[in-house]
Design an enzyme around this catalytic site. Structure first.
Site, PDB file in Angstrom:
ATOM      1  CG  ASP A 249      -1.930   1.253   1.364  1.00 48.60           C
ATOM      2  OD1 ASP A 249      -2.615   1.146   0.593  1.00 48.60           O
ATOM      3  OD2 ASP A 249      -1.847   1.830   2.499  1.00 48.60           O
TER       4      ASP A 249
ATOM      5  CB  THR B 246      -2.127   5.298  -1.780  1.00 47.53           C
ATOM      6  OG1 THR B 246      -1.937   3.908  -1.826  1.00 47.53           O
ATOM      7  CG2 THR B 246      -3.286   5.577  -1.024  1.00 47.53           C
ATOM      8  CB  THR B 247       1.106   2.946  -5.405  1.00 44.46           C
ATOM      9  OG1 THR B 247       1.043   2.174  -4.396  1.00 44.46           O
ATOM     10  CG2 THR B 247       2.464   2.916  -6.068  1.00 44.46           C
TER      11      THR B 247
ATOM     12  CG  ASP C   8      -6.305  -0.238  -0.027  1.00 42.82           C
ATOM     13  OD1 ASP C   8      -6.143   0.934   0.694  1.00 42.82           O
ATOM     14  OD2 ASP C   8      -5.244  -0.054  -0.590  1.00 42.82           O
TER      15      ASP C   8
END
Lengths: 571, 536
Positions: free
Chosen positions: A71, A104-105, A402
């Site tokens: 994550d 998020t990446t 997520d």
């Protein structure tokens, strides 16, 4: 050094000291470039985690705690970045996490690439503000386009909607450790979210419990509430452990034999009064217990302790009790069963009692769990995760989080786009076309923005070990076709070729993309518009020493204090 | 950390303490991780199977542990490496869930990683390896389902359960009297099992140990054993038809919980106080007597005065009994825990056929045994053994066997042991792999090969020629289509595990494969290890 203002002509006069001694600041184009470099260095650390073939990072901290994660937000947080410009990237990944939950990446990688594309222009002397305004414009065009490009699912039937949500959850889980069981977990996530109150979709109402041991497949969804057996006193095992349709009493009361008032003192003159006091104390607790029993409840839960006396009292009367129930579990129980948490045992009536279909205590792994299922108002669900190791479950939890967020978002904002880089390629194409309609420098910059968007499919290929240039060319060709048939093509992660990701059900909610795009653009613009970094030394002295050591050693002396460690940047 | 340079060519400090942090990336990280995991697995390899060896572990305080149990060994080893720790947790979670097969799961994971390393060297993407393993694990899972057998047991016919427990115990130190041990375990589990709900609460089975005697002296008590003695040495040692008052209040004048103070200013008052106190004692004893109790079990202590009075009134008593034991005694004797003397009544007493104080050997150690309880929902296995280490190891072995019995009550499917299930799965995976497109095919083959590690280790530990025995059995399985053939560890002249009565639980086996695959995937997926200084 910028802290010294050139004093007078010929340099004969000593320089005027403007800022406190030791202050380090740098400005202008070089520092902008170095800020960009710092950001790119950070992006390099997380880029390999993107996509279904992304790898995980193992990070230990000083206390020897280990985190294994895929994550982006988690990794960024654990890296302990101190460079002020690079810290911005941590912030955007955090904001993506709290706003959308997934991607998020993506947001970090995208911001890095936007900066990379901007770098040559900055070096060539383009004014950063021109770049900023062009990027903003491009971002607006792109977000408008996403809206148009997306498919709404708002007016589908319930089953179809479920299906779509299921697909979105699967896409989110693709890149995680639990990808092997993604169908299983996607179903769990969708079921859990659909249990919630569809208007508020309060995330707190989904409890996630972790029990080490067992395989992933043994994870299960409880339609109601589950929590670990609380600390129990002697007598607990004599209570019945299973009820059908029990009435439940939820308390915030301590059921223990204890002094009623702190610091009170009783003075006795006659030993025979002794007994009265003792009797009185027992009477108080018995009265409380009696009221609980009279209320007709079969299950008594309390936030505070339920002592051994009470435990045995309830056991005698065939009731179940649990004390010291954690607050959020209590909250969920109240919500699910329709009960109200009482802070007194007076005036108990049927209205404040909760109800559920079945209560039982069950063995889960090495622990015993209390399960309340089939609640009438069940707007809550509990996921019990199982797995081979603690870190494993932790990561599974993050992945589930997520996916839950994604599904939640998709329910609210019911529009999706194809994933696998398809939407990024299409945006890139649209922006390229748009740039040609513009006059002046902006054309170049928007083109750069368009190129930066291609980083997503490129990174997906790189991580999977495919030739990214070749795949990208195939994609460009597909998307450039006049007819619309190519617009849903993205990277095929299994073969390294291209595929229609819309048809292969790699779907993402629009919100993820839009938020990622906007956050990345904002961060980029912010970094580009900084022209001076001032690092104030004094405030860093105490905690700064430890950090400074490493930096100084590496640079062999004073003057070279990395300006990176500042805190002077606007945030 | 990857380096970046600023406008003056100085390196950046992007990350806190960047220089003191170690970072291993890419293939190098995977190799290092695999090596660490394999090292851990290698240590356990020789403990596998009926002829497996034990490990002796010394704790920092000098305490010795001798064990054959994978989970225990790993726990005591204090593995420092993070990847090693993952394997420790792997075996622990097998322990929690199944209780048995803790060695096998680690050996399997180690073997899978060994195979994965070869594939990584060939340039395969680690995630594709992991995905291939997952596909293979699914095939193995199905194969296990298809070769498993259900057997029937009932309260009368416990033979199949006992046989399975014996398989578990055969690799342990207690294997010379495994038959007895297995019987105790099965009987104990059946005594507390809720057959309708298929739930077994192991908390109700107490395993108590006492140094001395030999393992053969171990016994099963339908009741409770408490490591206490009668409060007064002259109280009777044996009580037949005991009616037990279970008290959680001390034998002393009650105290209000509120802070209090008694003002005594005259002699009369003092005498009155003394008198009241005396009366309290007399009342308490009377209340006990009136209820008909002939044994008092008290959670708290009582002073000499009360003790004397109890003795005088011929009320044997046991003091300072812990909360857990109180609970178990209450459950076993069907009594109620009484918090106040005034609440004592006849229906709240627990009943037991016989309560006796037993002394062991020449030592002064005494224990109270409560037998023939009204409701023997709580049982105790009293373990005896020559020294503390044997005792502890026996307890652990019994725990394993109890877990196996519990799992069988939950789900009565079994597979055959001796590596036969692994060989069958290996063959099935190998066959399935040929039908798979893409590079996962290689990973599946590797999985099949890794499965062979279990029978290989079994043969090796039993002093057989490993490859020879494995190939022979494998060929035989294919030829005869008989999946019950395994390694003949005990040299009984037959390969058929059904004839040898070597069983394992189906869930245990499944769990081993799934857990090992998942942890291997986790390890393979890591390509970046960031460590602060001072950690290796």
């Amino acid at each position: 050094m910028a802290s010294l203002a050139p004093g007078g002509y010929m340099g004969l006069q000593p320089p005027i000291i403007l800022l406190r001694e030791g202050t380090d600041s740098s400005q202008g184009v070089p520092q902008l470039v170095s800020n960009i470099n710092a950001c790119i260095a950070v992006v390099d650390a997380v880029r390999t985690t993107l996509g279904p073939r992304g790898m995980d990072k193992l990070v230990y901290d000083e206390r020897g705690q280990t985190t294994i994660s895929n994550d982006g937000a988690t990794i960024m947080k654990l890296l302990e970045i101190v460079h002020p410009a690079a810290k911005l990237l941590v912030d955007i990944s955090k904001s993506q996490d709290s706003e959308v939950g997934d991607g998020t990446t993506t947001v970090v990688v995208l911001a890095g690439e936007l900066l990379k594309e901007a770098k040559p222009f900055v070096e060539e002397g383009v004014h950063p503000q021109t770049l900023v305004s062009a990027y903003r414009k491009a971002c607006k065009v792109a977000t408008d386009f996403i809206k148009e490009f997306s498919t709404t699912i708002g007016d589908l039937s319930v089953e179809e909607k479920h299906d779509v949500l299921h697909k979105c959850a699967m896409t989110s889980l693709n890149s995680k450790l639990i990808a092997g069981e993604k169908e299983f977990f996607a179903k769990m996530v969708v079921d859990a979210v659909s249990k919630l109150d569809q208007n508020t979709l309060d995330l707190k109402m989904i409890g996630v419990k972790k029990v080490v041991g067992g395989t992933l497949r043994e994870s299960f969804l409880v339609d109601g509430v589950a929590f670990k057996k609380t600390f129990a006193y002697a007598g607990f095992e004599q209570q019945p452990k299973s009820f059908d349709k029990p009435k439940m009493l939820l308390l915030n009361v301590e059921l223990e034999l204890k002094s009623e008032k702190e610091n009170a003192e009783i003075r006795l003159t006659d030993p025979s009064q002794y007994q009265e006091i003792v009797e009185a104390e027992w009477a108080i607790i018995y009265e409380k217990l009696d009221k609980c029993v009279k209320s007709g409840a079969q299950v008594v839960l309390s936030r505070l302790a339920i002592g051994d006396l009470a435990t045995q009292y309830f056991a005698d009367r065939g009731m179940f009790c649990a004390g010291r129930v954690p607050e959020d579990d209590m909250h969920r129980v109240a919500f699910a069963t329709g009960g109200m948490v009482q802070s007194t045992v007076n005036d108990l009536n049927d209205e404040v009692m909760g109800e559920c279909n079945k209560f039982e205590e069950r063995q889960v792994g090495n622990e015993r769990y209390n399960l309340f299922t089939g609640c009438p108002l069940a707007k809550t669900a509990t996921i019990v995760l199982r797995g081979g190791a603690e870190q494993f479950i932790e990561e599974a939890h993050r992945s589930m989080h997520d996916a839950i967020m994604i599904v939640r978002r998709a329910v609210k904002n019911a529009a999706i786009v194809p994933g696998g880089g398809a939407v990024d390629m299409e945006m890139s194409k649209v922006l390229r076309n748009y740039s040609r309609t513009l006059m002046g420098k902006e054309q170049l910059f928007i083109n750069a923005f368009a190129k930066a968007l291609e980083v997503i499919p490129r990174q997906l290929c790189d991580n999977a070990g495919f030739d990214s240039t070749e795949t990208l060319n195939k994609l460009r060709q597909k998307h450039a076709m006049q007819s619309d048939e190519g617009k849903h093509f993205g990277v095929d992660i299994d073969t390294g070729g291209v595929t229609d990701t819309y048809k292969s059900f790699v779907w993402e909610p629009v919100l993820v993309k839009r938020n990622a795009l906007q956050a990345a653009t904002e961060a980029t613009c912010l970094i580009l518009s900084v022209d001076e970094t001032v690092r104030n030394p004094a405030s860093e002295q105490e905690q700064g020493m430890g950090r400074g050591r490493g930096g100084m050693g590496g640079m062999g002396g004073m003057g070279g204090m990395g300006r990176g460690r500042g805190r002077g940047m606007m945030r | 950390m990857s380096l970046a340079f600023d406008e003056y060519g100085r390196p950046f400090i992007v990350i806190k303490d960047a220089e003191s942090k170690k970072r291993v990336k890419g293939l190098e990280a995977q190799k290092a991780n695999i090596l660490a995991a394999r090292t851990v697995a290698r240590i356990l390899r020789s403990s596998l199977g009926p002829k497996g060896m034990d490990k002796m572990l010394q704790s920092p305080d000098g305490d010795l542990t001798i064990s054959n149990d994978g989970a225990t060994i790993l726990e005591q080893m204090e593995v420092e490496n993070q990847i090693g720790k993952l394997l420790v947790e792997l075996s622990r979670s097998q322990d929690h869930e199944i209780g048995d097969g803790t060695t096998g799961v680690v050996v399997l994971a180690g073997s899978l990683l060994e195979q994965a390393e070869v594939l990584l060297d060939r340039g395969m993407h680690p995630i594709r390896v992991a995905e291939g393993f997952e596909m293979a694990a699914k095939v193995a899972h199905e194969t296990l389902d298809s070769i498993s057998e259900k057997f029937d047991f009932s309260a009368e016919n416990l033979e199949p359960l006992i046989n399975t427990c014996m398989t578990t115990l055969s690799s342990k130190i207690v294997n010379r009297c495994k038959r007895d041990m297995a019987e105790y375990c099965v009987k104990a589990v059946m005594a507390v099992a809720d057959l309708e709900r298929k739930d077994v609460n192991l908390d109700l089975i107490k395993v108590e140990g006492k140094v001395g005697g030999s393992i053969e002296d171990t016994s099963l008590v339908y009741g409770i054993v408490v490591d206490k003695d009668m409060s007064h040495p002259q109280m009777p040692k044996v009580i037949e038809d005991a009616k037990i008052a279970i008290l959680t209040c001390p034998f002393e004048p009650p105290k209000p919980k509120t802070k209090h103070k008694v003002d005594i200013d005259t002699v009369e008052k003092y005498e009155k106080l003394h008198e009241t106190e005396q009366k309290y004692f007399a009342d308490m004893i009377k209340q006990c007597k009136d209820s008909g109790a002939n044994l008092i079990i008290c959670q708290w202590g009582f002073d000499d005065e009360a003790n004397h009075l109890l003795y005088k009134n011929e009320l044997p008593a046991i003091r300072w009994v812990g909360g857990v034991e109180i609970e178990l005694i209450a459950m076993a004797t069907g009594g109620r825990i009484v918090p106040r003397f005034v609440e004592l009544s006849e229906d709240k007493l627990g009943k037991a056929g016989k309560v006796k104080e037993v002394s062991f050997g020449t030592t002064k150690d005494n224990m109270i045994v409560i037998e023939d309880c009204a409701n023997s929902k709580a049982v105790t296995i009293l373990v005896r053994g020559g020294n503390r280490m044997i005792l502890e190891e026996t307890k652990r072995s019994l725990h394993d066997a109890l877990c196996v019995a519990r799992n069988l009550v939950k789900d009565n499917s079994i597979v055959y042991g001796g590596g036969s299930a692994e060989i069958a799965c290996s063959l099935a995976v190998e066959a399935a792999s040929d039908k798979v497109k893409g590079v996962e095919q290689y990973a599946m083959r590797a999985f099949a090969e890794a499965l062979d590690a279990i029978p290989l280790a079994l043969a090796e530990n039993s002093g057989l020629a490993p490859i020879e025995s494995l190939t022979a059995v494998k060929a035989q399985q294919v030829q005869e289509g008989n999946q019950r053939l395994g390694i003949d560890c005990k040299d009984e002249g037959t390969n058929d595990m059904k004839k040898q009565n070597v069983f394992e639980t189906l869930i245990g086996k499944k769990q081993q494969m799934m857990l090992a695959t998942q942890v291997v995937k986790m390890i393979l997926k890591i390509d970046d290890v960031i460590t602060p200084s001072g950690y290796a």
